[in-house]
Scaffold this motif. Structure first.
Motif, mmCIF file in Angstrom:
data_model
loop_
_atom_site.group_PDB
_atom_site.id
_atom_site.type_symbol
_atom_site.label_atom_id
_atom_site.label_comp_id
_atom_site.label_asym_id
_atom_site.label_seq_id
_atom_site.Cartn_x
_atom_site.Cartn_y
_atom_site.Cartn_z
ATOM 1 N N TYR A 208 0.846 -1.186 0.000
ATOM 2 C CA TYR A 208 0.000 0.000 0.000
ATOM 3 C C TYR A 208 0.893 1.251 0.000
ATOM 4 C CZ TYR A 208 -3.530 -3.366 1.475
ATOM 5 O OH TYR A 208 -4.361 -4.457 1.548
ATOM 6 N N LYS A 209 0.321 2.342 -0.479
ATOM 7 C CA LYS A 209 1.004 3.638 -0.443
ATOM 8 C C LYS A 209 0.105 4.642 0.262
ATOM 9 C CE LYS A 209 3.863 3.082 -4.581
ATOM 10 N NZ LYS A 209 4.249 3.670 -5.904
ATOM 11 N N ILE A 210 0.727 5.323 1.290
ATOM 12 C CA ILE A 210 0.019 6.336 2.060
ATOM 13 C C ILE A 210 0.467 7.709 1.563
ATOM 14 C CG2 ILE A 210 -0.412 7.262 4.360
ATOM 15 C CD1 ILE A 210 0.313 4.512 5.477
ATOM 16 N N TYR A 211 -0.481 8.507 1.102
ATOM 17 C CA TYR A 211 -0.193 9.854 0.616
ATOM 18 C C TYR A 211 -0.628 10.868 1.668
ATOM 19 C CZ TYR A 211 0.763 8.037 -4.065
ATOM 20 O OH TYR A 211 1.308 7.377 -5.134
ATOM 21 N N LEU A 212 0.354 11.739 2.078
ATOM 22 C CA LEU A 212 0.088 12.801 3.053
ATOM 23 C C LEU A 212 0.288 14.151 2.378
ATOM 24 C CD1 LEU A 212 1.893 11.377 6.192
ATOM 25 C CD2 LEU A 212 -0.553 11.730 5.950
ATOM 26 N N LYS A 213 -0.631 15.039 2.578
ATOM 27 C CA LYS A 213 -0.535 16.400 2.040
ATOM 28 C C LYS A 213 -0.699 17.378 3.196
ATOM 29 C CE LYS A 213 -2.620 15.038 -2.360
ATOM 30 N NZ LYS A 213 -3.757 15.282 -3.302
ATOM 31 N N ARG A 214 0.341 18.224 3.399
ATOM 32 C CA ARG A 214 0.250 19.256 4.437
ATOM 33 C C ARG A 214 -0.384 20.491 3.821
ATOM 34 N NH1 ARG A 214 3.313 23.646 6.379
ATOM 35 N NH2 ARG A 214 3.103 23.962 8.638
ATOM 36 N N LEU A 215 -1.494 20.884 4.386
ATOM 37 C CA LEU A 215 -2.197 22.052 3.881
ATOM 38 C C LEU A 215 -1.715 23.335 4.525
ATOM 39 C CD1 LEU A 215 -5.805 20.565 3.805
ATOM 40 C CD2 LEU A 215 -4.087 20.602 2.004
ATOM 41 N N GLY A 216 -0.861 23.237 5.510
ATOM 42 C CA GLY A 216 -0.332 24.417 6.181
ATOM 43 C C GLY A 216 -0.533 24.318 7.672
ATOM 44 N N SER A 217 -0.206 25.428 8.363
ATOM 45 C CA SER A 217 -0.462 25.464 9.799
ATOM 46 C C SER A 217 -1.961 25.499 10.036
ATOM 47 C CB SER A 217 0.208 26.691 10.431
ATOM 48 O OG SER A 217 -0.338 27.880 9.877
ATOM 49 N N GLN A 218 -2.341 25.208 11.236
ATOM 50 C CA GLN A 218 -3.782 25.097 11.498
ATOM 51 C C GLN A 218 -4.499 26.407 11.249
ATOM 52 O OE1 GLN A 218 -4.959 23.233 15.142
ATOM 53 N NE2 GLN A 218 -3.253 21.801 15.117
ATOM 54 N N GLY A 219 -3.944 27.512 11.743
ATOM 55 C CA GLY A 219 -4.596 28.791 11.504
ATOM 56 C C GLY A 219 -4.556 29.161 10.036
ATOM 57 N N GLY A 220 -3.412 28.991 9.406
ATOM 58 C CA GLY A 220 -3.284 29.334 8.003
ATOM 59 C C GLY A 220 -4.111 28.430 7.121
ATOM 60 N N ALA A 221 -4.193 27.139 7.472
ATOM 61 C CA ALA A 221 -4.953 26.192 6.658
ATOM 62 C C ALA A 221 -6.432 26.494 6.734
ATOM 63 C CB ALA A 221 -4.676 24.766 7.125
ATOM 64 N N MET A 222 -6.915 26.877 7.927
ATOM 65 C CA MET A 222 -8.327 27.174 8.053
ATOM 66 C C MET A 222 -8.685 28.402 7.235
ATOM 67 S SD MET A 222 -9.487 24.745 9.872
ATOM 68 C CE MET A 222 -11.111 25.386 10.237
ATOM 69 N N GLU A 223 -7.820 29.446 7.319
ATOM 70 C CA GLU A 223 -8.076 30.638 6.529
ATOM 71 C C GLU A 223 -8.005 30.311 5.042
ATOM 72 O OE1 GLU A 223 -5.205 33.354 7.826
ATOM 73 O OE2 GLU A 223 -6.033 33.601 9.850
ATOM 74 N N HIS A 224 -7.016 29.463 4.680
ATOM 75 C CA HIS A 224 -6.852 29.093 3.279
ATOM 76 C C HIS A 224 -8.053 28.301 2.778
ATOM 77 C CE1 HIS A 224 -5.070 27.625 -0.392
ATOM 78 N NE2 HIS A 224 -5.266 26.388 0.012
ATOM 79 N N ARG A 225 -8.598 27.446 3.641
ATOM 80 C CA ARG A 225 -9.724 26.629 3.236
ATOM 81 C C ARG A 225 -10.963 27.496 3.071
ATOM 82 N NH1 ARG A 225 -11.180 21.752 7.107
ATOM 83 N NH2 ARG A 225 -11.586 23.523 8.478
ATOM 84 N N THR B 57 -3.686 0.846 -3.283
ATOM 85 C CA THR B 57 -3.139 -0.507 -3.357
ATOM 86 C C THR B 57 -2.325 -0.611 -4.653
ATOM 87 O OG1 THR B 57 -5.072 -1.359 -2.212
ATOM 88 C CG2 THR B 57 -3.722 -2.955 -3.376
ATOM 89 N N PHE B 58 -1.235 -1.347 -4.622
ATOM 90 C CA PHE B 58 -0.435 -1.470 -5.845
ATOM 91 C C PHE B 58 0.065 -2.905 -5.998
ATOM 92 C CE2 PHE B 58 2.723 -0.720 -2.613
ATOM 93 C CZ PHE B 58 3.848 -1.419 -3.005
ATOM 94 N N ASN B 59 0.191 -3.320 -7.307
ATOM 95 C CA ASN B 59 0.792 -4.591 -7.690
ATOM 96 C C ASN B 59 1.885 -4.298 -8.713
ATOM 97 O OD1 ASN B 59 -0.593 -4.019 -10.035
ATOM 98 N ND2 ASN B 59 -2.257 -5.478 -9.621
ATOM 99 N N SER B 60 2.320 -5.355 -9.436
ATOM 100 C CA SER B 60 3.391 -5.143 -10.394
ATOM 101 C C SER B 60 2.934 -4.338 -11.602
ATOM 102 C CB SER B 60 3.945 -6.493 -10.866
ATOM 103 O OG SER B 60 2.919 -7.268 -11.458
ATOM 104 N N LYS B 61 1.646 -4.260 -11.831
ATOM 105 C CA LYS B 61 1.116 -3.465 -12.919
ATOM 106 C C LYS B 61 1.068 -1.992 -12.556
ATOM 107 C CE LYS B 61 -0.966 -2.935 -16.937
ATOM 108 N NZ LYS B 61 -0.287 -3.229 -18.223
#
Length: 547
Positions: free
Chosen positions: A115-132, A180-184
């Motif tokens: 499996y592959k876990i993708y994480l995206k940081r949207l910013g600091s909590q205050g900045g991310a909320m304003e950005h959102r 999820t990933f395989n050889s393909k």
């Protein structure tokens, strides 16, 4: 694919292979057959990663060969059809534990590699909320997510369904999805899951600089931490005077305004250095400090250690600015050491330049360079530009000090030699031969005085007087008027020659001194009376005397 049979085992004409296949799960219980002359053989329409039983049998015109044992094979892999579900995240400071529900095996369409876990940081909590909020106003959350700040991919090998992710930033908002990933390749992303990290202590301030308004003041300038890890509530400043003993107290200044980025310190020692510690503060506490050493700047002065490179019409001056001195403006004064030369002044020069070229000078001319500071001369130097010397300058060859001195010494020496020659000539006197000739001329001119014997003066005394002229230190005793002297004078005559062959004392009236070899008979001093002395000298008798 299979390995072909050796031709020696064909055992008949029309040899070929019988290929048979069917699904291993039993959904197709009947075998499918085909005859081919050799490998390979392609079976179409089997679906992605399906399990099949396969066998190959040799046949000829007489019939089939031995029955083979079936083998299990699969069709090719394809991208997974499903993604994990039921994702959950547990956060602890800068790490998080991620869990998920695995996919069905048939949806993998191949061998499951992980499996592959993708994480995206949207910013600091205050900045991310304003950005959102801004993103939603523009048309939705999805459009705002395209402006993600950072991305992180964590690969989980095998069939694990839990993973711990570290290195997260505090006080930040993250978005997570799993594939999820395989050889393909990879399958679709799971629905996103958002979580946030807690507030922590801030990182060190991004920078710290200094300005010195005076010798006892320092102004500190800094930039906020790159990683605040929360909401900044202020700063803590500590500073300490550096000393050999190390027992200087640690001073503390607390800054409660998080927007302040400068601070003025007063009453510092201008002769000491200080070490400064600046920390940011959040509700979680104080972060690590940024550390710097600094000292106040002293009042600027002109440079004194100046290097000079002289050219024909210019001179280059260079120096090293002092570390603890403020920039100082000054002028370079210069004087041409020629007749009528006047002081001139350069343009304004700053100590931070570290270099200045003084131009417009005359070739082959001496100059005096001067830098003053206050009421005294701070730096002074004499130079001479290269090239031919101009006509009429003070440094002309004929007006050089050493040349004038040499000429004066030569003139003085010549005068001294002339004086010595004059003194030598005046002390030399007349030659004896010349004096003798003059005396003879005087004696012939004078009349003979034969009246009295007492007036007779011998030539010997005259010669003595002549010698007394050239030898004043010798004293000659006179024999005139003495009977004993006359007797001695008649006894013997001592005749000498001068340098020119003339007689010395020829007017003395003495006869020739008799010797044993020259006498014609025995002399009797008792019976023979001495002849009377002549009354006066006879020039003819003198000239007739044998030499």
């Amino acid at each position: 694919m299979w390995e072909e049979l050796d031709q020696r085992l064909h055992n008949g004409p029309r040899f070929q292979y019988k290929v048979s296949w069917r699904q291993a799960q039993g959904r197709e219980p009947h075998w499918s057959h085909t005859h081919v002359p050799g490998p390979p053989y392609l079976v179409n329409g089997t679906g992605a990663f399906s399990s099949y039983q396969m066998k190959v049998q040799a046949v000829n015109s007489l019939g089939e060969g031995p029955h083979p044992v079936p083998s299990i094979g699969h069709s090719g892999e394809d991208y997974p059809l499903a993604s994990p579900s039921n994702i959950s995240v547990s956060v602890a400071n800068s790490s998080s534990s991620v869990r998920w529900q695995p996919v069905d095996t048939h949806t993998v369409q191949g061998h499951l590699l992980g499996y592959k876990i993708y994480l995206k940081r949207l910013g600091s909590q205050g900045g991310a909320m304003e950005h959102r909020e801004e993103s939603e106003m523009e048309g939705g959350v999805e459009r705002g997510m395209e402006r993600e700040e950072e991305g992180l991919v964590v690969v989980v090998q095998g069939s694990k369904t839990e993973e711990t992710v570290t290195g997260l930033k505090l006080y930040s908002l993250y978005e997570l999805s799993i594939t999820t990933f395989n050889s393909k390749g990879e399958g679709p992303h799971s629905p996103t899951h958002r979580f946030s990290t807690p507030e922590g202590v801030p990182g060190p301030p991004a920078s710290l600089g200094f300005e010195s308004p005076s010798e006892t003041e320092l102004t500190l300038h800094w930039r906020p931490p790159i990683q605040p890890n929360g909401r900044l509530v202020g700063y803590v400043l500590q500073y300490q005077q550096i000393s050999d003993s190390g027992d200087s107290p640690l001073q503390l200044e607390v800054i409660y305004d998080p927007t302040v980025t400068h601070f003025l310190l007063e009453g510092l020692d201008p002769h000491s250095r200080y070490v400064f510690y600046l920390r940011g503060r959040t509700t979680a506490g104080q972060g690590p400090p940024i550390t710097r050493e600094c000292a106040t700047l002293l009042d600027g002065v002109p440079p004194s250690n100046i290097s000079i490179v002289v050219g024909e019409t210019s001179v280059n001056l260079s120096w090293v600015p002092g570390d603890r001195y403020r920039n100082h403006s000054f002028h370079i004064k210069y004087l041409s050491k020629t007749v009528g030369g006047k002081w001139e002044e350069s343009e304004q020069v700053n100590t931070m330049q570290a270099f200045y070229s003084l131009t417009g000078l005359q070739p082959g001319t001496q100059y005096r360079l001067l830098i003053t500071h206050g009421n005294y001369t701070h730096w002074e130097e004499e130079i001479q530009t290269t090239g031919p010397e101009p006509h009429g300058v003070e440094g002309d060859f004929a007006t050089q000090g050493w040349f004038i001195g040499m000429i004066s010494a030569v003139v003085l020496l010549m005068l001294l030699l002339l004086v010595l020659c004059f003194i030598k000539r005046s002390k030399g006197g007349k030659y004896a031969v010349k004096d003798k000739e003059e005396n003879q001329m005087d004696s012939e001119a004078r009349p003979m005085k034969d009246e009295t014997f007492g007036e007779y003066r011998s030539l010997e005394s005259d010669g003595d007087e002549k010698r007394s002229v050239s030898q004043p230190s010798l004293c000659v005793e006179s024999k005139l008027g003495s009977d004993d002297s006359l007797a001695e004078y008649g006894d013997s005559v001592d005749i000498q020659f001068n340098e020119d062959g003339s007689f010395i004392g020829q007017y003395s009236g003495r006869g020739p001194a008799p010797t044993g070899n020259e006498s014609s008979g025995p002399a009797s001093p008792v019976n023979q009376d001495p002849p009377p002395p002549p009354i006066g000298p006879s020039f003819s008798g003198i000239l007739d005397r044998p030499s």
